[in-house]
Every structure is written in C-alpha cells, then in structure tokens.
Design an enzyme around this catalytic site. Structure first.
Site, mmCIF file in Angstrom:
data_model
loop_
_atom_site.group_PDB
_atom_site.id
_atom_site.type_symbol
_atom_site.label_atom_id
_atom_site.label_comp_id
_atom_site.label_asym_id
_atom_site.label_seq_id
_atom_site.Cartn_x
_atom_site.Cartn_y
_atom_site.Cartn_z
ATOM 1 N N GLU A 53 -12.374 -6.171 -12.703
ATOM 2 C CA GLU A 53 -10.577 -7.504 -13.436
ATOM 3 C C GLU A 53 -10.368 -6.594 -15.154
ATOM 4 O O GLU A 53 -11.721 -6.361 -15.123
ATOM 5 C CB GLU A 53 -10.936 -8.019 -13.658
ATOM 6 C CG GLU A 53 -11.062 -9.440 -12.413
ATOM 7 C CD GLU A 53 -10.816 -10.561 -12.312
ATOM 8 O OE1 GLU A 53 -10.118 -11.500 -12.908
ATOM 9 O OE2 GLU A 53 -10.593 -11.313 -11.009
ATOM 10 N N ASP A 197 9.668 5.166 -2.294
ATOM 11 C CA ASP A 197 8.276 4.185 -1.941
ATOM 12 C C ASP A 197 8.325 5.372 -0.311
ATOM 13 O O ASP A 197 8.513 5.776 0.726
ATOM 14 C CB ASP A 197 9.009 3.324 -0.693
ATOM 15 C CG ASP A 197 7.617 2.573 0.122
ATOM 16 O OD1 ASP A 197 6.710 3.224 0.225
ATOM 17 O OD2 ASP A 197 7.565 1.553 0.219
ATOM 18 N N THR A 223 1.755 4.169 -0.305
ATOM 19 C CA THR A 223 0.870 3.561 0.811
ATOM 20 C C THR A 223 -0.931 5.118 0.685
ATOM 21 O O THR A 223 0.283 6.481 0.709
ATOM 22 C CB THR A 223 0.203 3.090 1.974
ATOM 23 O OG1 THR A 223 1.084 4.134 2.128
ATOM 24 C CG2 THR A 223 0.983 1.774 1.951
ATOM 25 N N LYS A 226 -1.345 6.917 5.040
ATOM 26 C CA LYS A 226 -1.453 7.860 5.957
ATOM 27 C C LYS A 226 -0.649 9.152 5.999
ATOM 28 O O LYS A 226 -2.027 9.467 6.058
ATOM 29 C CB LYS A 226 0.635 7.341 5.508
ATOM 30 C CG LYS A 226 1.115 5.939 6.264
ATOM 31 C CD LYS A 226 2.510 5.386 6.270
ATOM 32 C CE LYS A 226 2.239 3.721 6.635
ATOM 33 N NZ LYS A 226 2.352 2.735 5.146
ATOM 34 N N ARG A 232 -7.074 3.065 3.574
ATOM 35 C CA ARG A 232 -5.981 2.051 3.128
ATOM 36 C C ARG A 232 -6.339 0.806 2.051
ATOM 37 O O ARG A 232 -7.344 1.512 1.630
ATOM 38 C CB ARG A 232 -5.829 0.790 4.214
ATOM 39 C CG ARG A 232 -6.570 0.784 5.501
ATOM 40 C CD ARG A 232 -5.420 1.547 6.147
ATOM 41 N NE ARG A 232 -4.560 0.317 6.038
ATOM 42 C CZ ARG A 232 -4.139 -0.894 6.963
ATOM 43 N NH1 ARG A 232 -4.122 -0.557 7.800
ATOM 44 N NH2 ARG A 232 -2.633 -0.697 6.513
HETATM 45 N N1 DSN Z 1 3.314 -0.766 8.361
HETATM 46 C C1 DSN Z 1 3.633 0.909 8.433
HETATM 47 C C2 DSN Z 1 4.022 1.337 9.376
HETATM 48 O O1 DSN Z 1 3.362 1.528 10.687
HETATM 49 O O2 DSN Z 1 4.896 2.320 8.882
HETATM 50 C C3 DSN Z 1 4.135 0.671 6.996
HETATM 51 O O3 DSN Z 1 3.829 -0.620 6.215
#
Ligand code: DSN
Length: 414
Positions: A53, A197, A223, A226, A232
């Site tokens: 932390e 985002d 994120t 992707k 993740r």
């Molecule tokens: N659940 C993701 C998606 O499939 O686009 C976004 O958070």
C-alpha cells in the site's frame, strides 16, 4: 502447470479446457486479446505474494526494495509510451479507474457527461445502473439517428445547457474515431475536465492509427488488456498538476494494495507495445476490421455507422430477422465468439438487443490478415443465415477448429 494439476485437478482441468477453447475458436470480442508468454509469466509470478500500500518511496509496508523499482519502471514506461507527465499504474481495472478520476476531480452531485450506453458508451460513464450515476449528475450525449456518429455540435449544445464538471470521451461500441481536440474545446468552453477513456483503442493510439488524446485531455484512462495486449488492469495518465489528486483517489481513496504481479505484467506489455512490431500489429488490427466490415457489407449486412475505422464493428441484424443474442449463441456453437450488442436507438432491450459486436484485436494477434477476415465473414454469414440449422453450424464448427489450429496464439501452444 504440473503442480496445479497435482494440487487442484478440477481447476487445472477447467483452465486447460479454456486454453483449448481459446486455441480452437475465432475470438471476435473486441475487448479481448491474447497476451504474450512473458506477460503470462509476470502475471503468475511471486509478486502475487506481496502487499505494498502506498506509492514508491512512500509505502505503509517494509520489504518494498524490488516492488518500488517495478512500479517506478512501469510508470516510466507508461509515461514514455504515451507521452504523459504522470502515470498511476495501480488501478485494478477500468471501472474503478474511472471512479478514481471522478472522485479525484468532482464533488458529489456535479455533472458527469458521457456517451449513452445504448449508443456505445460504457456503464461507468454515468449510466443509470452504475454507481457513477448515484454520486454525480449523469448527462448523456448520443449519436445521430441516421449517421450513428457523435454530433459534436449537439455535444456542445448539451454541454452549454447542462454545464457538466467532467466530459468523458470513449466507448465500448463506437466504430469510429474520436475528435479529442474538439472535445477539449467543448470542455474548456464550459469549464469541464476532459477524461479520455481509451480502454478500447489504447493499442491503436500507440500504433499511430488513431488520434492521440494526451495533448488534449486533462486525464486519460485506459485498461491494459484490450488492444494494448497486457494483463487485466488499468492506468491513469494525467498532467503533473493533477497527479496528487489522482494518486490520492486511487490509494487510499478507493483501493488498498496494488496487484504487483499485474503491475509487472503491464510493464512487460508496455515494453512490447514500444516495438515496431506492435505498430504493425495495430495497423493490421484496423485493416482487418475494415476487411471484415467490407465482407459483411458485400453479404448484405447492415453495420452501425456503415463500417469502421478502428478495431470493432457493430452489426445491426434487423434486416436478417435474427436477434443479436440468438446469432451470438449460434456463432459460439460454431466456434466464433462475439457478444450481442445494442444498436443506437435499439427498439429491443439490452439483454436481447438487435445487434452483435465484433472486433479484430485477438485474431490479429494470431497473425490473421485480410484473407482470413473474408473467410470469417463468410462463416458469420452462413451461421446467421442458418441460425436454427445445427447441421450447418456443426459443419462450420469443424472448419473453424481446423482453421484456428493453423494460427498459433501468443502465450498458448496448440
Ligand atoms: N466490458 C468491456 C467491453 O467488452 O467493451 C468494457 O469494459
């Protein structure tokens, strides 16, 4: 995974089954990908044993000599890759990262303006079922009824009328590019922060095939799993003057100890993303999406906004007289994995909407190119046309299995 097999054969068996499934199917969920073996190794490392932390040099636990170096290295890589002044690499995933940004910069009840969920926006952009709509006043912009594109003039008018304190740009199902400069002008005009985002498109931005928000947005959230092809997790990038507020909102505001194994794996992914091969990957993701879109258009499918210029496609199945859920389930039985999705102004409900959403990040990671996209388009057409015919679906499933085995997936062995 010998030890796992010995200790917990049940979990081992399910993981191995998922592994085979990932090898033998065509994965078209636009938010999914295949990480490298190196990313998997970092994710499964002894860093899972740690608690840390705080931030590097300012921890609440001793024993951080290596953890501090890892987190600093990863934050430096994030700053360098995206050209950002500050990076927080601790958020657990996208929704908590967005909440941290709102907690950092908004007071309860202030206006939070994002793209409406049925028009491609994300739950955490203030949609009614998300906690983000309870703490802040949700305001939603939409896409045009005919064009399916964001109408920037309408966004400006709405912002002038509603005076949000934050405007969010970004989506989960918008197949076109964002004009970050225009969004920043609108945000400035009404005195709002701009949050970009970029969860879906981060890898495309790194590859130079999508405009870059960093020069325009106050805060950029992504994120990491992707198009960026990491584990993740999530990161928040911002200007130096907002750094202390953002850091405080992530920890101790919302989170406890960071997941250090994930942080390290994000670092590995960022290193991979800084290579010329990754730029080529990003270009191919977009070329593949365009090729798949062209094939579907040629076969009489209707696409939201008429096509794509990023990694994803939303197909309106209304003219095929098949509902999205039924199509997605039949495709899954054929080894082609996608998700049902709302289309803008969908007359149907979100749990059984009119469309499906397709994306090319994962198949591109397996080395598939335009030629393979045409084949996938043909299978999509066959299955959706014969959605009730298990003989046809079974035949396609066999072909898909055979085809998929020819394209090794990063991090997996056939
Ligand atoms: N659940 C993701 C998606 O499939 O686009 C976004 O958070």
């Amino acid at each position: 995974m010998d030890e796992l097999q010995r200790t917990d054969p049940e979990v081992y068996r399910l993981i191995k089954q998922e592994e085979s499934y990932q090898i033998e199917s065509v994965r078209l969920i636009p938010s999914e990908n295949y990480v490298s073996k190196a990313v998997l190794e970092a994710t499964g490392s002894v860093l899972a044993n740690k608690y840390s932390e705080g931030y590097a040099g300012r921890r609440y636990y001793e024993g951080q000599r290596y953890i501090d170096q890892i987190e600093t290295l990863v934050a430096d890589r994030a700053k360098s890759l995206f050209g950002a002044e500050h990076a927080n690499v601790q958020p657990y995933s996208g929704s908590p990262a967005n909440l941290a940004v709102y907690f950092a910069l908004l007071k309860p009840g202030e206006g939070l303006m994002g793209l409406a969920l049925p028009h491609g926006g994300h739950l955490s952009h203030g949609w009614s079922v998300s906690i983000s709509s309870n703490f802040w006043r949700p305001i939603h912009y939409t896409v045009g009824r005919e064009s399916h594109l964001i109408d920037y003039e309408a966004v400006r008018q709405l912002a002038r009328a509603e005076r949000p304190k934050m405007i969010v740009t970004g989506a989960t199902a918008y197949p076109r590019q964002f004009d970050f400069k225009l969004f920043s002008e609108i945000a400035r005009e009404v005195g709002a922060y701009l949050l970009a985002d970029i969860s879906h498109i981060a890898g495309l931005i790194v590859a130079g095939v999508h405009p870059d928000p960093v020069p325009y947005a106050d805060v950029v959230m992504t994120t990491t799993h992707k198009t960026l092809r990491g584990p993740r997790g999530a990161m928040i990038l911002c200007r130096k003057e907002l750094a202390a507020q953002i850091d405080k909102a992530v920890f101790p505001g919302l989170q406890g100890g960071p997941h250090n194994h994930t942080t390290a794996a994000i670092g590995v992914a960022l290193k991979e993303a800084a290579t010329p091969e990754f730029k080529e990957y990003g270009r191919q993701v977009v070329n593949n999406a365009k090729a798949l879109a062209d094939e579907l258009l040629a076969r009489g499918f209707q696409l939201v906004s008429g096509g794509t210029d990023n990694h994803l496609i939303v197909v309106d199945l209304t003219n095929k007289a098949v509902i999205g859920k039924k199509a997605a389930q039949a495709l899954d039985r054929a080894g082609i994995v996608c998700n049902h999705n709302t289309i803008p102004y969908d007359p149907r409900k979100p749990f059984s909407p009119s469309g499906i959403r397709l994306g090319t990040p994962a198949v591109t990671s397996r080395g598939m190119k335009e030629h393979e996209m045409r084949q996938i388009g043909a299978w999509l057409d066959t299955v959706i046309t014969h959605v009730n015919d298990e003989t046809v679906i079974g035949r396609v499933a066999g072909e898909v299995r055979e085809f998929s085995r020819q394209f090794p997936a990063p991090g997996l062995v056939a």
